[in-house]
Design an enzyme around this catalytic site. Structure first.
Site, PDB file in Angstrom:
ATOM      1  CE  LYS A   1      -2.191  -0.779   4.138  1.00  0.00           C
ATOM      2  NZ  LYS A   1      -1.530  -1.950   4.487  1.00  0.00           N
TER       3      LYS A   1
ATOM      4  NE  ARG B   1      -3.293  -1.363  11.210  1.00  0.00           N
ATOM      5  CZ  ARG B   1      -1.903  -0.537  10.376  1.00  0.00           C
ATOM      6  NH1 ARG B   1      -2.287   0.620   9.523  1.00  0.00           N
ATOM      7  NH2 ARG B   1      -1.391  -1.230   9.909  1.00  0.00           N
TER       8      ARG B   1
ATOM      9  NE  ARG C   1       8.560  -2.878   5.647  1.00  0.00           N
ATOM     10  CZ  ARG C   1       7.532  -2.760   5.567  1.00  0.00           C
ATOM     11  NH1 ARG C   1       7.060  -2.737   4.951  1.00  0.00           N
ATOM     12  NH2 ARG C   1       6.942  -2.609   6.983  1.00  0.00           N
TER      13      ARG C   1
ATOM     14  NE  ARG D   1       8.332  -0.615   9.824  1.00  0.00           N
ATOM     15  CZ  ARG D   1       7.499  -0.842   9.054  1.00  0.00           C
ATOM     16  NH1 ARG D   1       7.110  -0.325   7.914  1.00  0.00           N
ATOM     17  NH2 ARG D   1       5.687  -1.165   9.464  1.00  0.00           N
TER      18      ARG D   1
ATOM     19  NE  ARG E   1       2.717  -4.625  10.922  1.00  0.00           N
ATOM     20  CZ  ARG E   1       3.229  -4.958  10.193  1.00  0.00           C
ATOM     21  NH1 ARG E   1       5.206  -4.952  10.145  1.00  0.00           N
ATOM     22  NH2 ARG E   1       3.067  -3.982   9.378  1.00  0.00           N
TER      23      ARG E   1
END
Ligand code: AMP
Length: 210
Positions: free
Chosen positions: A13, A88, A122, A155, A166
């Protein structure tokens, strides 16, 4: 146009939103980015949300809604915007209806296994925030940013336990928004698996620039 980008973490996104923002000249408003900037600056907001975000849980609705309401009242958001990562939860979506009109909700469709592969690989530059991926967009030198030479890190919320959490949070609290917006005729589905350039092309076909 006022867009909401909806989809699990790691669906791409943010990457697409950054490109659409430039092409359509509208701001990219990412609640995750706003929270991370606050954490980096060690502001009162940052100190409040750091532990929650690191664990992969959601920040409270009240706090997040106020933040977005304020951001959408800024002059640059009057010509249109992309909301990335908000709403959300159903209460957030209901609140959003009271202070803004959304034209389209772009639903990024992707399987959980692909999300895990994307997020766990990532790497982000500590200095400039540039994103890499160990498999799909590897830096020239391991652990070093191509753009500025800064150090790359994972992260905390991209660690495997947080990713799993998540995804659970997404399926339970956020995915119900797909039906919420589909009933209002606002959902536009996008296959989130291809490369960003292909997705951008599909997006531009669906929403021609005026
Ligand atoms: P993101 O970069 O969008 O994945 O967001 C990173 C983290 O910020 C999330 O895992 C949440 O902890 C927090 N966050 C971002 N947007 C929201 C939101 N709309 N409501 C609650 N928490 C959020």
């Amino acid at each position: 146009m006022n867009f909401v980008f909806l989809g699990p973490p790691g669906a791409g996104k943010g990457t697409l939103a950054a490109k659409v923002a430039v092409d359509y000249d509208i701001p990219h408003i990412s609640t995750g980015d706003i929270f991370r900037a606050a954490i980096k600056a060690q502001s009162p907001l940052g100190l409040k949300v750091k532990a929650i975000i690191d664990s992969g849980a959601l920040v409270s609705d009240d706090l997040t809604i106020e933040l977005v309401k304020d951001r959408l009242s800024q002059p640059d958001a009057q010509k249109g915007f992309i909301l990335d990562g908000f709403p959300r939860t159903i209460p957030q979506a209901e609140a959003l209806e009271t202070f803004s009109d959304i034209d389209a909700v772009v639903n990024f469709d992707i399987a959980d296994e692909a999300v895990v592969e994307r997020l766990s690989g990532r790497r982000v530059c500590k200095a400039c925030g540039h994103n890499f991926h160990v498999k799909f967009m590897a830096p020239k030198q391991d652990g070093v940013c191509d753009a500025c030479g800064g150090e790359l890190y994972t992260r905390d919320d991209d660690k495997i336990e947080a990713i799993t959490h998540r995804l659970e949070v997404y399926r339970k609290q956020t995915a119900p928004l797909i039906d919420f917006y589909r009933e209002k005729g606002k959902i536009v589905d996008i296959d989130a698996r291809p490369e960003t350039t292909a997705i951008l092309q599909e997006f531009e076909g669906k929403f021609p620039r005026s």
